[in-house]
Scaffold this active site. Structure first.
Site: not given
Ligand code: GLU
Length: 499
Positions: A256-257
């Site tokens: 998700k980064r």
């Protein structure tokens, strides 16, 4: 010989927003079950008492329904092998744990947390072993019973062979071998009496008569422990099929980064479920070289598990968007597309939430369109000047946006109270006035300096959309170099850790 019914399952843990990886495992399990006129089962693995939340279970169920991946047996649906929520199956696990202990395949371990932490530290230092030294493996059953009766805390561990190899088959990879030596005596029951994942997954897959375990590659390392449990119980293991890991464009593990990963984000961003399923289906499998657009029905017709390819599939959001555009243009009459739009965001529920936070600034009903446009788009128009914080450079503003982003990543339940706390923490630690800290975020979320209340806005936009907009804002400001990012991360860990 009777042919075993094909039974596949999805076994998500309700510990976060449903991930595209969950949809990926679900699709392949669903398609394989349908292809064979078998059953697809949904089992909620909620044995992590601290992290499991009913609202996550609800969003998993909503997302799967939205995708149209209906299951035949599951928590509310029922079925002959229920219950389908692990927290409701504790007696079953206890019975199986007792059986392993009675037969000498598992043992109570009384080591304290402090001792285990010490051992782990030593192992890290010496680089040898993986943690537990099996101290309690030789305690006699009589002594163990005495200590349990005296009220001592304990967990239960399974005995892992001290030498030799575990050999198992993965349908896509063939034979896989692992030295037993490298595997600890795993905990199968925690101190709170709850089973661990390893025990529960084996017991449930067996009792629910699962024929094929189709799941992500990240679980391959757990298979030796599972195979050993099957052996201890005298059961036949199912077929293992581990799907290749999804990757970011730079080939790193999907995270998700770097990419939005929640199903909900794609839904909010206006991706259609059929396009998302088609796109996910293409990750690791293809219908034919010249046909990228296909439906789940076509996939069911043509799918074979052994055709899944192991080359690292790239989850490329641009490609998904391209495919989604094709669906929008080619699959819908205007009326039908209108229905989809209403379902997506042009509906009373969504309007009501937004109106609640915007009506205070309205003079005419016609103000509403402009005032709330940021709730109906993916990106908002930004300029670096608009984002700059008072008395700060581009880089400094970027750093602050990044720090808030890290704080927001740690929020489990993305509600305005928690969002406010994150901002407050950053404001206090950096000694910046809240008013100044929040200013670039108003712009990042809405493209405007004055807009709907920030924390409510972020709650309505949701975690992934809010975080994505902060990332767009950082890009607009020129971003941070790799070196600057590393330095900032170190500073963040030192200054912001909760310890
Ligand atoms: N509960 C595990 C998860 O969260 C399931 C792993 C498996 O499919 O065995 O993904």
């Amino acid at each position: 010989m009777t042919v075993q019914e094909v039974r596949t399952r999805l076994a998500p843990s309700p510990t976060g927003d449903p991930h595209v990886g969950t949809a990926y495992q679900a699709l392949f399990g669903y398609v394989w079950a349908r292809k064979n006129n078998g059953s697809f089962i949904l089992r909620i693995e909620d044995t992590d008492r601290e992290r499991s939340k009913p609202e996550y279970e609800k969003s998993i169920i909503d997302s799967l329904r939205w995708l149209g991946l209906e299951w035949d047996e599951g928590p509310e649906t029922g079925g002959q092998f229920g219950p389908y929520r692990q927290s409701e199956r504790l007696d079953i696990y206890q019975e199986h744990i007792n059986r392993l202990v009675a037969e000498g395949y598992a043992y109570p371990c009384f080591c304290t947390k402090e001792r285990l932490a010490e051992l782990r530290k030593e192992c890290q230092k010496s680089g040898a072993g993986s943690g537990y030294d099996r101290k309690c493996r030789n305690i006699s059953p009589e002594e163990a019973t005495g200590r349990i009766e005296a009220g001592e805390n304990f967990v239960v561990r399974m005995k892992v062979p001290l030498e030799g190899k575990c050999v198992f088959e993965d349908l896509l990879r063939g034979k896989i071998e692992k030295d037993w030596e490298s595997i600890d005596d795993q905990v199968i029951m925690k101190a709170d009496g709850y089973p661990t994942y390893h025990l529960a997954v084996v017991v449930d897959d067996h009792l629910m008569k699962i024929s094929h375990i189709i799941r992500g590659e990240e679980w391959i390392n757990s298979v030796p422990k599972h195979v050993l449990l099957y052996q201890y119980f005298g059961w036949e293991p199912p077929v293992y099929c581990h799907l290749p890991l999804l990757r970011n464009k730079d080939k790193s593990k999907l995270s998700k980064r770097k990419n939005p990963v929640s199903i909900e984000w794609y839904r909010k961003n206006g991706i259609l479920p059929e396009a998302l399923l088609n796109f996910i289906g293409m990750l690791g499998w293809h219908l034919s070289d010249d046909k990228e657009k296909f439906s789940v029905e076509e996939m069911i017709e043509n799918f074979r598990l052994e055709d899944i390819s192991l080359g690292g599939p790239v989850f490329d959001p641009d490609k998904l968007l391209w495919l989604n555009g094709k669906y929008i243009r080619e699959n819908f009459k205007t009326e039908q597309l209108l229905d989809r739009l209403v379902e997506w965001g042009l509906n009373r529920d969504h309007f009501k939430k937004i109106l609640e936070i915007s009506k205070g600034r309205m003079n005419a009903l016609s103000d509403w369109g402009e005032m709330t446009s940021h709730f109906f788009c993916g990106k908002v128009p930004l300029t670096a000047e608009g984002l700059l914080m008072k008395d700060m450079s581009h880089t400094q503003t970027c750093e602050i946006l990044q720090i808030v982003l890290w704080e927001l990543e740690g929020i489990q339940s993305f509600c305005k109270e928690r969002i406010y706390e994150s901002f407050k923490k950053v404001a206090d630690k950096l000694d910046i006035k809240m008013k100044h800290l929040t200013q670039p975020f108003y712009v990042a979320m809405s493209g405007k300096k004055v807009s709907t209340p920030l924390f409510d806005t972020m709650e309505i936009l949701g975690s992934d959309m809010s975080r994505m907009r902060i990332r767009y804002a950082m890009n607009e400001l020129g971003g941070l170099s790799k070196k600057a990012m590393k330095k900032l991360e170190k500073r963040y860990q030192e200054e912001f850790s909760n310890n």
